[in-house]
Design a protein around this motif. Structure first.
Motif, PDB file in Angstrom:
ATOM      1  N   GLY A  89       0.811  -1.210   0.000  1.00 17.44           N
ATOM      2  CA  GLY A  89       0.000   0.000   0.000  1.00 17.44           C
ATOM      3  C   GLY A  89       0.844   1.259   0.000  1.00 17.44           C
ATOM      4  O   GLY A  89       2.023   1.249  -0.353  1.00 17.44           O
ATOM      5  N   GLU A  90       0.240   2.358   0.417  1.00 21.31           N
ATOM      6  CA  GLU A  90       0.910   3.654   0.342  1.00 21.31           C
ATOM      7  C   GLU A  90       1.780   3.960   1.551  1.00 21.31           C
ATOM      8  O   GLU A  90       2.541   4.920   1.540  1.00 21.31           O
ATOM      9  CB  GLU A  90      -0.133   4.765   0.174  1.00 21.31           C
ATOM     10  CG  GLU A  90      -0.910   4.673  -1.140  1.00 21.31           C
ATOM     11  CD  GLU A  90      -1.825   5.860  -1.335  1.00 21.31           C
ATOM     12  OE1 GLU A  90      -1.883   6.704  -0.411  1.00 21.31           O
ATOM     13  OE2 GLU A  90      -2.469   5.947  -2.391  1.00 21.31           O
ATOM     14  N   GLU A  91       1.679   3.161   2.595  1.00 18.63           N
ATOM     15  CA  GLU A  91       2.420   3.475   3.817  1.00 18.63           C
ATOM     16  C   GLU A  91       3.890   3.072   3.745  1.00 18.63           C
ATOM     17  O   GLU A  91       4.733   3.679   4.392  1.00 18.63           O
ATOM     18  CB  GLU A  91       1.768   2.779   5.015  1.00 18.63           C
ATOM     19  CG  GLU A  91       0.396   3.336   5.379  1.00 18.63           C
ATOM     20  CD  GLU A  91      -0.136   2.710   6.644  1.00 18.63           C
ATOM     21  OE1 GLU A  91       0.560   1.836   7.204  1.00 18.63           O
ATOM     22  OE2 GLU A  91      -1.235   3.092   7.077  1.00 18.63           O
ATOM     23  N   VAL A  92       4.198   2.027   2.977  1.00 13.33           N
ATOM     24  CA  VAL A  92       5.550   1.468   2.977  1.00 13.33           C
ATOM     25  C   VAL A  92       6.082   1.387   1.551  1.00 13.33           C
ATOM     26  O   VAL A  92       5.394   0.920   0.645  1.00 13.33           O
ATOM     27  CB  VAL A  92       5.566   0.060   3.611  1.00 13.33           C
ATOM     28  CG1 VAL A  92       6.984  -0.514   3.590  1.00 13.33           C
ATOM     29  CG2 VAL A  92       5.033   0.106   5.035  1.00 13.33           C
ATOM     30  N   ASN A  93       7.308   1.867   1.359  1.00 12.76           N
ATOM     31  CA  ASN A  93       8.006   1.723   0.081  1.00 12.76           C
ATOM     32  C   ASN A  93       8.899   0.492   0.126  1.00 12.76           C
ATOM     33  O   ASN A  93       9.573   0.238   1.127  1.00 12.76           O
ATOM     34  CB  ASN A  93       8.888   2.950  -0.184  1.00 12.76           C
ATOM     35  CG  ASN A  93       8.074   4.152  -0.616  1.00 12.76           C
ATOM     36  OD1 ASN A  93       7.567   4.192  -1.720  1.00 12.76           O
ATOM     37  ND2 ASN A  93       7.940   5.121   0.280  1.00 12.76           N
ATOM     38  N   VAL A  94       8.924  -0.270  -0.962  1.00 13.35           N
ATOM     39  CA  VAL A  94       9.808  -1.426  -1.096  1.00 13.35           C
ATOM     40  C   VAL A  94      10.650  -1.216  -2.345  1.00 13.35           C
ATOM     41  O   VAL A  94      10.117  -0.953  -3.424  1.00 13.35           O
ATOM     42  CB  VAL A  94       9.019  -2.748  -1.203  1.00 13.35           C
ATOM     43  CG1 VAL A  94       9.979  -3.927  -1.345  1.00 13.35           C
ATOM     44  CG2 VAL A  94       8.119  -2.934   0.012  1.00 13.35           C
ATOM     45  N   ASN A  95      11.960  -1.325  -2.205  1.00 14.09           N
ATOM     46  CA  ASN A  95      12.847  -1.068  -3.338  1.00 14.09           C
ATOM     47  C   ASN A  95      14.027  -2.029  -3.318  1.00 14.09           C
ATOM     48  O   ASN A  95      14.776  -2.083  -2.342  1.00 14.09           O
ATOM     49  CB  ASN A  95      13.353   0.378  -3.298  1.00 14.09           C
ATOM     50  CG  ASN A  95      14.196   0.734  -4.511  1.00 14.09           C
ATOM     51  OD1 ASN A  95      14.162   0.043  -5.531  1.00 14.09           O
ATOM     52  ND2 ASN A  95      14.956   1.815  -4.414  1.00 14.09           N
ATOM     53  N   PHE A  96      14.183  -2.790  -4.402  1.00 14.65           N
ATOM     54  CA  PHE A  96      15.360  -3.622  -4.637  1.00 14.65           C
ATOM     55  C   PHE A  96      16.078  -3.035  -5.854  1.00 14.65           C
ATOM     56  O   PHE A  96      15.837  -3.453  -6.989  1.00 14.65           O
ATOM     57  CB  PHE A  96      14.963  -5.077  -4.900  1.00 14.65           C
ATOM     58  CG  PHE A  96      14.664  -5.874  -3.666  1.00 14.65           C
ATOM     59  CD1 PHE A  96      15.585  -6.780  -3.169  1.00 14.65           C
ATOM     60  CD2 PHE A  96      13.462  -5.716  -2.994  1.00 14.65           C
ATOM     61  CE1 PHE A  96      15.316  -7.521  -2.031  1.00 14.65           C
ATOM     62  CE2 PHE A  96      13.174  -6.448  -1.857  1.00 14.65           C
ATOM     63  CZ  PHE A  96      14.102  -7.352  -1.368  1.00 14.65           C
ATOM     64  N   PRO A  97      16.947  -2.047  -5.656  1.00 15.38           N
ATOM     65  CA  PRO A  97      17.527  -1.332  -6.800  1.00 15.38           C
ATOM     66  C   PRO A  97      18.316  -2.213  -7.755  1.00 15.38           C
ATOM     67  O   PRO A  97      18.364  -1.937  -8.962  1.00 15.38           O
ATOM     68  CB  PRO A  97      18.423  -0.275  -6.144  1.00 15.38           C
ATOM     69  CG  PRO A  97      18.644  -0.749  -4.746  1.00 15.38           C
ATOM     70  CD  PRO A  97      17.417  -1.503  -4.370  1.00 15.38           C
ATOM     71  N   PHE A  98      18.928  -3.295  -7.252  1.00 10.26           N
ATOM     72  CA  PHE A  98      19.761  -4.122  -8.121  1.00 10.26           C
ATOM     73  C   PHE A  98      18.953  -4.969  -9.103  1.00 10.26           C
ATOM     74  O   PHE A  98      19.526  -5.630  -9.968  1.00 10.26           O
ATOM     75  CB  PHE A  98      20.692  -5.010  -7.283  1.00 10.26           C
ATOM     76  CG  PHE A  98      21.831  -4.259  -6.663  1.00 10.26           C
ATOM     77  CD1 PHE A  98      23.039  -4.118  -7.327  1.00 10.26           C
ATOM     78  CD2 PHE A  98      21.681  -3.652  -5.426  1.00 10.26           C
ATOM     79  CE1 PHE A  98      24.090  -3.406  -6.766  1.00 10.26           C
ATOM     80  CE2 PHE A  98      22.717  -2.933  -4.850  1.00 10.26           C
ATOM     81  CZ  PHE A  98      23.927  -2.802  -5.524  1.00 10.26           C
ATOM     82  N   LEU A  99      17.627  -4.923  -8.984  1.00 12.11           N
ATOM     83  CA  LEU A  99      16.794  -5.585  -9.986  1.00 12.11           C
ATOM     84  C   LEU A  99      16.709  -4.766 -11.266  1.00 12.11           C
ATOM     85  O   LEU A  99      16.375  -5.298 -12.326  1.00 12.11           O
ATOM     86  CB  LEU A  99      15.386  -5.817  -9.437  1.00 12.11           C
ATOM     87  CG  LEU A  99      15.253  -6.769  -8.250  1.00 12.11           C
ATOM     88  CD1 LEU A  99      13.795  -6.895  -7.855  1.00 12.11           C
ATOM     89  CD2 LEU A  99      15.843  -8.136  -8.563  1.00 12.11           C
ATOM     90  N   ASP A 100      16.987  -3.470 -11.166  1.00 14.64           N
ATOM     91  CA  ASP A 100      16.893  -2.581 -12.319  1.00 14.64           C
ATOM     92  C   ASP A 100      18.267  -2.357 -12.943  1.00 14.64           C
ATOM     93  O   ASP A 100      19.302  -2.552 -12.303  1.00 14.64           O
ATOM     94  CB  ASP A 100      16.300  -1.229 -11.900  1.00 14.64           C
ATOM     95  CG  ASP A 100      14.843  -1.348 -11.476  1.00 14.64           C
ATOM     96  OD1 ASP A 100      14.153  -2.234 -12.010  1.00 14.64           O
ATOM     97  OD2 ASP A 100      14.407  -0.568 -10.609  1.00 14.64           O
ATOM     98  N   VAL A 101      18.257  -1.929 -14.187  1.00 16.89           N
ATOM     99  CA  VAL A 101      19.497  -1.549 -14.861  1.00 16.89           C
ATOM    100  C   VAL A 101      19.867  -0.141 -14.415  1.00 16.89           C
ATOM    101  O   VAL A 101      19.051   0.781 -14.501  1.00 16.89           O
ATOM    102  CB  VAL A 101      19.334  -1.601 -16.394  1.00 16.89           C
ATOM    103  CG1 VAL A 101      20.617  -1.135 -17.083  1.00 16.89           C
ATOM    104  CG2 VAL A 101      18.973  -3.013 -16.843  1.00 16.89           C
ATOM    105  N   HIS A 102      21.079   0.025 -13.921  1.00 18.40           N
ATOM    106  CA  HIS A 102      21.542   1.341 -13.487  1.00 18.40           C
ATOM    107  C   HIS A 102      21.537   2.302 -14.680  1.00 18.40           C
ATOM    108  O   HIS A 102      21.901   1.906 -15.798  1.00 18.40           O
ATOM    109  CB  HIS A 102      22.950   1.224 -12.903  1.00 18.40           C
ATOM    110  CG  HIS A 102      23.425   2.444 -12.193  1.00 18.40           C
ATOM    111  ND1 HIS A 102      23.887   3.566 -12.857  1.00 18.40           N
ATOM    112  CD2 HIS A 102      23.515   2.732 -10.857  1.00 18.40           C
ATOM    113  CE1 HIS A 102      24.248   4.482 -11.976  1.00 18.40           C
ATOM    114  NE2 HIS A 102      24.029   4.005 -10.753  1.00 18.40           N
ATOM    115  N   PRO A 103      21.123   3.558 -14.467  1.00 18.34           N
ATOM    116  CA  PRO A 103      21.038   4.512 -15.583  1.00 18.34           C
ATOM    117  C   PRO A 103      22.331   4.686 -16.373  1.00 18.34           C
ATOM    118  O   PRO A 103      22.289   5.032 -17.559  1.00 18.34           O
ATOM    119  CB  PRO A 103      20.642   5.821 -14.893  1.00 18.34           C
ATOM    120  CG  PRO A 103      19.977   5.410 -13.629  1.00 18.34           C
ATOM    121  CD  PRO A 103      20.649   4.145 -13.203  1.00 18.34           C
ATOM    122  N   LYS A 104      23.475   4.441 -15.742  1.00 17.00           N
ATOM    123  CA  LYS A 104      24.753   4.629 -16.427  1.00 17.00           C
ATOM    124  C   LYS A 104      25.315   3.324 -16.995  1.00 17.00           C
ATOM    125  O   LYS A 104      26.457   3.290 -17.461  1.00 17.00           O
ATOM    126  CB  LYS A 104      25.768   5.261 -15.469  1.00 17.00           C
ATOM    127  CG  LYS A 104      25.379   6.666 -15.012  1.00 17.00           C
ATOM    128  CD  LYS A 104      26.436   7.275 -14.113  1.00 17.00           C
ATOM    129  CE  LYS A 104      26.034   8.686 -13.672  1.00 17.00           C
ATOM    130  NZ  LYS A 104      27.056   9.302 -12.782  1.00 17.00           N
TER     131      LYS A 104
END
Length: 395
Positions: free
Chosen positions: A276-291
């Motif tokens: 929901g809107e109360e908690v952010n979940v982020n696994f950045p290494f799942l995405d391709v880094h912008p550089k």
């Protein structure tokens, strides 16, 4: 046996690292930011099992972090203590007891450790292993009893064949469900200090080294840990700190990358909707880094993404998954990356990129350091220190 690096080769490695540390992803010390990382240092046990220049290298790497989760620390802590002594008194250390083997049983248990820089990180009062209590395990067993009974009958038949000489190998009894972690994750409360007059980032850091078994084993254990974290994050009024950070070797490798990778990534990214809107979940290494053009890998052969950082938080200021598209844009962060010492060693010693080597050359090079240094890269995330007041608990 592969030949270890000579003194002359280590001199070349350090010279190349001094020349351009950014080229290999070693995070710089930047005023107004903190670097949090994870590093599986392969079989970090007896201090005599590594040479002086290796300890120098590992210490130099560790000094770039404000908070570093270390996996695969063996019961013999002399190596860990040497590393702590070598990085200096500016760092504190906290270590779990041995997990993964019952006292007196055969097997190699491991400890989980944190190094933290005293002037930017403060340790909290809560330190604990993460476990499933008996009532939860009993409930899981009863819900899956038919499957367990069927597997036990199959095991008994194989064991009878083994004892009668009709089977060469002794069968293994592997649970078809999650019952307990292969190694209990280690949870420690920390604060990352901001500028004067600001609230620090307060979070529970979870150091985990999950099972390396079948894909089914890995999924079950990883999902159990994710469920524990998300349920605990929901208990905001009772949790010691409102935020959680998962750091470690989660063994997220893929038997069938085309199928397994989207399944796991979809599962992880679904948590933002579920929370929901109360908690952010982020696994950045799942995405391709912008550089970069492809996702980071974390093993020295650059084929798998075992190691991850996962953020579960309520406070503003920490990067959401929407911020991943702009990672590295600002010097103070947020940003994330991998210290690719395979590339460093290849350029320093062979004069060319690891990707330009033949398969045989790659294997020969990796064999020289995957035991002496490690078979994993350190991964890291840079957080911009709080510099304004207040930090809101709204998303």
């Amino acid at each position: 046996m592969a030949k270890e690096f000579t003194q002359e080769e280590w001199d070349k490695i350090f010279a190349e690292l001094d020349r351009d540390p950014d080229a290999y992803g070693l995070p710089r010390r930047v005023y107004g930011s903190a670097v949090v990382g994870s590093f599986n240092v392969r079989k970090l046990g007896n201090a005599r099992n590594r040479g002086p220049r290796t300890w120098e290298f590992l210490a130099r790497v560790s000094q770039h972090f404000d908070l570093l989760a270390i996996q695969e620390v063996l019961d013999d802590m002399s190596g860990l203590n040497r590393l702590k002594q070598q990085i200096g008194p500016e760092w504190g250390m906290i270590v779990s007891d041995k997990t993964g083997t019952y006292p007196g049983d055969k097997g190699v248990g491991e400890r989980l450790a944190f190094f933290f820089r005293w002037n930017t990180v403060q340790r909290g009062e809560v330190v604990s292993d993460i476990t499933y209590d008996r009532s939860k395990v009993t409930k899981i067993m009863f819900e899956n009893l038919d499957e367990i009974v069927a597997l036990k009958a199959e095991y008994d038949k194989k064991m009878a064949d083994y004892e009668a000489g009709r089977r060469k190998t002794k069968p293994k009894l592997d649970a078809p469900i999650f019952l307990s972690f292969i190694r209990q994750p280690f949870c420690v409360s920390f604060q990352i200090k901001g500028f004067p007059g600001t609230e620090p980032y307060k979070f529970m850091a979870i150091n985990a080294h999950l099972i390396y078994g079948t894909m089914g084993d890995r999924k079950r254990e990883f999902q159990a840990l994710m469920e524990w974290i998300t349920e605990r994050v929901k208990e905001n009024d009772r949790a010691y700190y409102p935020n959680f950070m998962l750091l470690g070797d989660l063994n997220l490798n893929y038997d069938d990358p085309d199928k397994d990778m989207p399944d796991i990534e979809g599962y992880l990214k679904s948590f933002n909707d579920a929370m929901g809107e109360e908690v952010n979940v982020n696994f950045p290494f799942l995405d391709v880094h912008p550089k970069h053009d492809v996702q980071f890998t974390s093993n020295v052969k650059q084929t798998q993404r075992y190691d991850q950082v996962g953020l579960f938080f309520r406070e503003k200021g920490l990067p959401t998954y929407l911020d991943n598209e702009a990672m590295g844009k600002h010097e103070r962060g947020p940003d994330y990356g991998v210290f690719n010492f395979t590339e460093l060693f290849s350029v320093a010693l062979l004069g060319k990129s690891f990707k330009e080597l033949t398969k045989e050359e790659q294997n020969d090079l990796v064999d020289r350091y995957q035991y002496e240094v490690s078979d994993h890269f350190p991964i890291w995330i840079r957080l911009k220190l709080p510099d304004h007041q207040p930090i809101s608990s709204e998303k």
